[in-house]
Enzyme design. Structure first.
Site, PDB file in Angstrom:
ATOM      1  N   HIS A 102       0.842  -1.202   0.000  1.00  6.96           N
ATOM      2  CA  HIS A 102       0.000   0.000   0.000  1.00  6.96           C
ATOM      3  C   HIS A 102       0.874   1.248   0.000  1.00  6.96           C
ATOM      4  O   HIS A 102       1.952   1.269   0.609  1.00  6.96           O
ATOM      5  CB  HIS A 102      -0.887   0.028   1.248  1.00  6.96           C
ATOM      6  CG  HIS A 102      -1.754  -1.182   1.392  1.00  6.96           C
ATOM      7  ND1 HIS A 102      -2.581  -1.631   0.395  1.00  6.96           N
ATOM      8  CD2 HIS A 102      -1.920  -2.046   2.437  1.00  6.96           C
ATOM      9  CE1 HIS A 102      -3.217  -2.717   0.805  1.00  6.96           C
ATOM     10  NE2 HIS A 102      -2.831  -2.993   2.035  1.00  6.96           N
ATOM     11  N   GLU A 119      -2.169  -0.150   8.074  1.00  4.51           N
ATOM     12  CA  GLU A 119      -3.171  -1.019   8.696  1.00  4.51           C
ATOM     13  C   GLU A 119      -2.546  -1.884   9.776  1.00  4.51           C
ATOM     14  O   GLU A 119      -1.331  -1.914   9.953  1.00  4.51           O
ATOM     15  CB  GLU A 119      -3.828  -1.908   7.628  1.00  4.51           C
ATOM     16  CG  GLU A 119      -2.868  -2.821   6.903  1.00  4.51           C
ATOM     17  CD  GLU A 119      -3.480  -3.494   5.679  1.00  4.51           C
ATOM     18  OE1 GLU A 119      -4.628  -3.172   5.316  1.00  4.51           O
ATOM     19  OE2 GLU A 119      -2.806  -4.343   5.085  1.00  4.51           O
ATOM     20  N   HIS A 177       3.091  -7.435   1.841  1.00  5.75           N
ATOM     21  CA  HIS A 177       2.435  -8.353   2.773  1.00  5.75           C
ATOM     22  C   HIS A 177       1.356  -9.152   2.062  1.00  5.75           C
ATOM     23  O   HIS A 177       0.916  -8.794   0.970  1.00  5.75           O
ATOM     24  CB  HIS A 177       1.804  -7.573   3.937  1.00  5.75           C
ATOM     25  CG  HIS A 177       0.740  -6.618   3.491  1.00  5.75           C
ATOM     26  ND1 HIS A 177       1.031  -5.379   2.971  1.00  5.75           N
ATOM     27  CD2 HIS A 177      -0.611  -6.725   3.451  1.00  5.75           C
ATOM     28  CE1 HIS A 177      -0.094  -4.759   2.653  1.00  5.75           C
ATOM     29  NE2 HIS A 177      -1.116  -5.559   2.923  1.00  5.75           N
ATOM     30  N   ARG A 197      -1.133  -4.644  -6.377  1.00  2.91           N
ATOM     31  CA  ARG A 197      -0.825  -6.078  -6.415  1.00  2.91           C
ATOM     32  C   ARG A 197       0.533  -6.316  -7.042  1.00  2.91           C
ATOM     33  O   ARG A 197       0.806  -5.861  -8.156  1.00  2.91           O
ATOM     34  CB  ARG A 197      -1.882  -6.829  -7.233  1.00  2.91           C
ATOM     35  CG  ARG A 197      -3.087  -7.209  -6.438  1.00  2.91           C
ATOM     36  CD  ARG A 197      -4.008  -8.167  -7.212  1.00  2.91           C
ATOM     37  NE  ARG A 197      -5.356  -7.817  -6.827  1.00  2.91           N
ATOM     38  CZ  ARG A 197      -6.218  -7.168  -7.595  1.00  2.91           C
ATOM     39  NH1 ARG A 197      -5.920  -6.846  -8.825  1.00  2.91           N
ATOM     40  NH2 ARG A 197      -7.400  -6.866  -7.129  1.00  2.91           N
TER      41      ARG A 197
END
Length: 321
Positions: A102, A119, A177, A197
């Site tokens: 991200h 996150e 991740h 991705r």
């Protein structure tokens, strides 16, 4: 003075190629299909949850924000012209998720109106042998990652970590991740739906076509020297005490074990989000109370004041710092 009470929302369920039916264990209603994500508290163009309890039932979180703003969200939890700052999800990883990364808020390639995405994960359930992908191996730089992606051997660059229920992972933007098959996760994140991705196992998506990869963006936003990712085992805390399990500029998340009546309070600074991770109990406040159980999530307005947790349960508490 607005009537203030803990808000519970109707989750927005999302079908994902890697999803399953495990969220049914929480008594949640799932539509047909492979349900990978339950957006439990969301204020985003791709999913806005609506209140389902009390006098404000039927209002979307966006409408709550517009109507009650700082009063409900707190001085730090409310941004002028901004969406609700966090997005709360439950994830059922019946299969491996794509390898992804991200961006930060200041990445110039962000889609218009989007934010970066930092996150954290709390593992609610994990099958024996379950693992996640968590960061690059030491010494992997942009050139090494680029050639590994091109040659189809990106997995050689990544760290695999075994996981079990109760593990907590902090995943700042820039950390490559992926959740892998066999885990159910609570995710607390910046209010963003931006994912790049890196690799998707060459599998077709729900429409039968290969899903898009975002190689150049991924290479641009990856933090090759590390972004401060951290992980911890969270067992060993006593009853009625908080353990801080993730800390970022966007959220602070603590884990607590409720074992006896526990008097707590919100502050004018921030709303509180409670995720019931395990067990059952009661949430009471001035003017009401309700039974709560694993899988339920509540938004406590900043102006709620005193509240009490009772029962036998594991709770995640999130605030904006």
């Amino acid at each position: 003075m607005t009537q203030t009470y803990p808000l519970q929302f109707k989750p927005e369920m999302k079908e994902r190629i890697w999803g399953g039916r495990a969220l049914e264990q929480f008594g949640l209603e799932l539509p047909d299909g492979q349900i990978g994500e339950g957006w439990m508290i969301g204020d985003h163009p791709n999913g806005t949850t609506k209140v389902m309890n009390g006098p404000l039932a039927g209002l979307g979180l966006d409408e709550i924000r517009e109507k009650y703003g700082r009063e409900f969200f707190g001085t730090k939890g409310y941004a002028e012209n901004g969406r609700f700052p966090l997005l709360i999800k439950l994830l059922d990883c019946n299969d491996d998720l794509s390898i992804q990364v991200h961006p930060t808020d200041d990445y110039e390639g962000l889609p218009e109106g989007e934010l970066g995405k930092t996150e954290m994960w709390y593992i609610l359930d994990a099958k024996p042998g379950a693992k996640i992908i968590y960061g690059l191996k030491d010494g992997v730089d942009r050139a090494a990652l680029a050639s590994a992606i091109e040659e189809g051997r990106v997995m050689d660059c990544l760290q695999e970590v075994p996981v079990e229920a109760g593990d907590a992972f902090y995943i700042p933007a820039g950390t490559i991740h992926a959740l892998c098959a066999g885990v159910v996760v609570a995710e607390i994140q910046q209010n963003s739906d931006t994912t790049y991705r890196v690799f998707d196992y060459n599998r077709p998506g729900l429409d039968g076509k290969l899903r898009e990869l975002h190689v150049e963006d991924s290479l641009n936003v990856t933090a090759y020297e590390g972004a401060g990712a951290s992980r911890m085992k969270t067992d060993g805390i006593g009853g009625n005490e908080w353990l801080r399990i993730a800390e970022s500029p966007y959220f602070v998340v603590e884990k607590g074990l409720v074992r006896a009546p526990w008097k707590l309070s919100t502050t004018p600074d921030s709303f509180v989000i409670l995720v019931i991770a395990e067990g059952t109990g009661n949430l009471s406040w001035d003017g009401g109370s309700q039974a709560v159980k694993a899988g339920e999530c509540f938004l406590l307005p900043a102006n709620l004041g005193g509240y009490e947790l009772d029962g036998s349960m594991t709770v995640l508490r999130s605030v904006t710092p």
